[in-house]
Design a protein around this motif. Sequence first.
Motif, PDB file in Angstrom:
ATOM      1  N   GLU A  25      -5.389   1.919  -2.776  1.00 47.20           N
ATOM      2  CA  GLU A  25      -5.895   3.262  -2.488  1.00 47.20           C
ATOM      3  C   GLU A  25      -7.256   3.210  -1.802  1.00 47.20           C
ATOM      4  O   GLU A  25      -7.580   4.074  -0.979  1.00 47.20           O
ATOM      5  CB  GLU A  25      -5.947   4.113  -3.750  1.00 47.20           C
ATOM      6  CG  GLU A  25      -6.959   3.716  -4.785  1.00 47.20           C
ATOM      7  CD  GLU A  25      -6.919   4.619  -6.010  1.00 47.20           C
ATOM      8  OE1 GLU A  25      -5.946   5.377  -6.153  1.00 47.20           O
ATOM      9  OE2 GLU A  25      -7.870   4.555  -6.826  1.00 47.20           O
ATOM     10  N   ASN A  26      -8.057   2.192  -2.087  1.00 50.89           N
ATOM     11  CA  ASN A  26      -9.323   2.036  -1.380  1.00 50.89           C
ATOM     12  C   ASN A  26      -9.100   1.553   0.042  1.00 50.89           C
ATOM     13  O   ASN A  26      -9.812   1.970   0.963  1.00 50.89           O
ATOM     14  CB  ASN A  26     -10.240   1.066  -2.128  1.00 50.89           C
ATOM     15  CG  ASN A  26     -10.982   1.718  -3.275  1.00 50.89           C
ATOM     16  OD1 ASN A  26     -12.035   2.307  -3.087  1.00 50.89           O
ATOM     17  ND2 ASN A  26     -10.420   1.628  -4.472  1.00 50.89           N
ATOM     18  N   MET A  78       0.828  -1.213   0.000  1.00 51.04           N
ATOM     19  CA  MET A  78       0.000   0.000   0.000  1.00 51.04           C
ATOM     20  C   MET A  78       0.858   1.258   0.000  1.00 51.04           C
ATOM     21  O   MET A  78       0.551   2.237  -0.686  1.00 51.04           O
ATOM     22  CB  MET A  78      -0.926   0.007   1.222  1.00 51.04           C
ATOM     23  CG  MET A  78      -1.900  -1.147   1.284  1.00 51.04           C
ATOM     24  SD  MET A  78      -3.026  -1.023   2.705  1.00 51.04           S
ATOM     25  CE  MET A  78      -1.878  -1.010   4.086  1.00 51.04           C
ATOM     26  N   GLN A 119       1.201   6.283   1.670  1.00 53.66           N
ATOM     27  CA  GLN A 119       0.127   6.187   2.669  1.00 53.66           C
ATOM     28  C   GLN A 119       0.152   4.830   3.372  1.00 53.66           C
ATOM     29  O   GLN A 119       0.550   3.817   2.789  1.00 53.66           O
ATOM     30  CB  GLN A 119      -1.237   6.397   2.012  1.00 53.66           C
ATOM     31  CG  GLN A 119      -1.435   7.790   1.441  1.00 53.66           C
ATOM     32  CD  GLN A 119      -2.848   7.986   0.938  1.00 53.66           C
ATOM     33  OE1 GLN A 119      -3.815   7.950   1.687  1.00 53.66           O
ATOM     34  NE2 GLN A 119      -2.970   8.197  -0.368  1.00 53.66           N
ATOM     35  N   LYS A 149      -3.042  -1.090  -7.337  1.00 57.05           N
ATOM     36  CA  LYS A 149      -3.183   0.297  -6.893  1.00 57.05           C
ATOM     37  C   LYS A 149      -4.622   0.596  -6.496  1.00 57.05           C
ATOM     38  O   LYS A 149      -4.888   1.315  -5.516  1.00 57.05           O
ATOM     39  CB  LYS A 149      -2.738   1.251  -7.997  1.00 57.05           C
ATOM     40  CG  LYS A 149      -2.725   2.713  -7.566  1.00 57.05           C
ATOM     41  CD  LYS A 149      -2.124   3.607  -8.635  1.00 57.05           C
ATOM     42  CE  LYS A 149      -2.081   5.062  -8.155  1.00 57.05           C
ATOM     43  NZ  LYS A 149      -1.483   5.960  -9.179  1.00 57.05           N
ATOM     44  N   THR A 150      -5.571   0.031  -7.242  1.00 56.68           N
ATOM     45  CA  THR A 150      -6.979   0.231  -6.924  1.00 56.68           C
ATOM     46  C   THR A 150      -7.311  -0.306  -5.546  1.00 56.68           C
ATOM     47  O   THR A 150      -7.963   0.368  -4.730  1.00 56.68           O
ATOM     48  CB  THR A 150      -7.868  -0.440  -7.978  1.00 56.68           C
ATOM     49  OG1 THR A 150      -7.684   0.211  -9.229  1.00 56.68           O
ATOM     50  CG2 THR A 150      -9.337  -0.364  -7.589  1.00 56.68           C
ATOM     51  N   LEU A 155      -9.940   6.708   0.689  1.00 55.91           N
ATOM     52  CA  LEU A 155      -9.954   7.804  -0.282  1.00 55.91           C
ATOM     53  C   LEU A 155      -9.922   9.144   0.447  1.00 55.91           C
ATOM     54  O   LEU A 155     -10.397   9.260   1.583  1.00 55.91           O
ATOM     55  CB  LEU A 155     -11.201   7.709  -1.159  1.00 55.91           C
ATOM     56  CG  LEU A 155     -11.328   6.429  -1.982  1.00 55.91           C
ATOM     57  CD1 LEU A 155     -12.687   6.369  -2.670  1.00 55.91           C
ATOM     58  CD2 LEU A 155     -10.213   6.321  -3.006  1.00 55.91           C
ATOM     59  N   THR A 191       0.449   3.880  -3.135  1.00 57.09           N
ATOM     60  CA  THR A 191      -0.350   5.078  -2.871  1.00 57.09           C
ATOM     61  C   THR A 191       0.508   6.309  -2.614  1.00 57.09           C
ATOM     62  O   THR A 191       0.004   7.333  -2.150  1.00 57.09           O
ATOM     63  CB  THR A 191      -1.276   4.862  -1.657  1.00 57.09           C
ATOM     64  OG1 THR A 191      -0.471   4.616  -0.494  1.00 57.09           O
ATOM     65  CG2 THR A 191      -2.215   3.696  -1.883  1.00 57.09           C
TER      66      THR A 191
END
Length: 394
Positions: A383-384, A88, A95, A379-380, A388, A92
């Motif tokens: 980031e979730n 992550m 993050q 990445k999807t 967000l 991101t």
Amino acid sequence: MRTQVAIIGAGPSGLLLGQLLHKSGIDAIILERQTGDYVLSRIRAGVLEQVCIDLMDEAGVGKRMHEEGLIHGGFDLLVDGQRHRIDMNKLTGGQNVMVYGQTELTRDLMEAREAQGLPTVYSADNVQVHDFDTDKPRVTYEKDGQTHTIECDFIAGCDGFHGVCRKSAPRSAIKEYEKVYPFGWLGMLSDTPPVHHELIYANSPRGFALCSQRSLTRSRYYVQVPLTDKVEEWSDDAFWNELRLRLDDEANEQLVTGPSIEKSIAPLRSFVTEPLRFGRMFLAGDAGHIVPPTGAKGLNLAATDVKYLHNALKEFYEEKSEAGIDRYSEIALKRIWRAERFSWWFTQLMHKFPDDGEIVSKFQRAEIDYLLNSESGQKTIAENYVGLPLDFGQ
């Protein structure tokens, strides 16, 4: 009694809202039907998004969280006996999430409120909300055999899925969306070191499993079970044996077992109420929505509801503007539905759906293959999972 905001519910969302309002010079009284000890006994989630961490700091109660919380920059997906790390932090742009038990977060908020002498009424019976469709709402409750009335400007319904606030909304003005999943999570808490320094999400032929943690010495484990199972039917040994069957060899070598501190079965559901505002009453947290725990969104969604509501109330009192309270429901629901979608998708991806046949397993495997071989796919999910931004899509 008279206050500016009457908060129903002394869970994390109600306590956090009360602390933020206090920092902004807005008076609030919190009512809770349970005792304080009962509130602290509830075992809940422990993965905090950066937004939630920032809110604890904004509320002035983040010191112990930063001292004891565990920063996680990734997690593992276990599929076909092989583990794959979702980085992550890298995906991101730096993050992370923090592992810090909801019980500890609640304790920090309760102690801060008590130290500041702010009013909280525990064991408040027969709480009722009145006249929230006017500019003079009231809340009544019973305590020690007497009925009390609180006059206020606004009511914040932070009283959970079974609370009085959502139930009091007129049926003609409310719509509820719900999906109930055909399984539950059997969870065990134990004073044993975590099997891994980060979380492990397992998709196995026997069903889902999750290896989580609360600290370096306390672990939380889950296995997917049928809704017909009873917690009394599961001994500690039976739980550990089933968990082992869903993990890989390396995890089983590292697994330290021990007696359970707490064991329970939680059903899974997706649930959203629209709208979240009814005159001068607002819903926040589980009063307005429930997510499956797969995506670790429940507590974090409650925190962002509170952030939006605090900002709206602050704008009302400082700027004499109703723009924020008029938009609260719209703004909060945009974020809620995105988190609901992610939690639903992650639940679909990782669990065994017994009534859907082998084709669903094939779909799952194809989806996981895509995720593991696509940086965009990873990445999807990353980031979730980290959460967000507050203003995403606003």
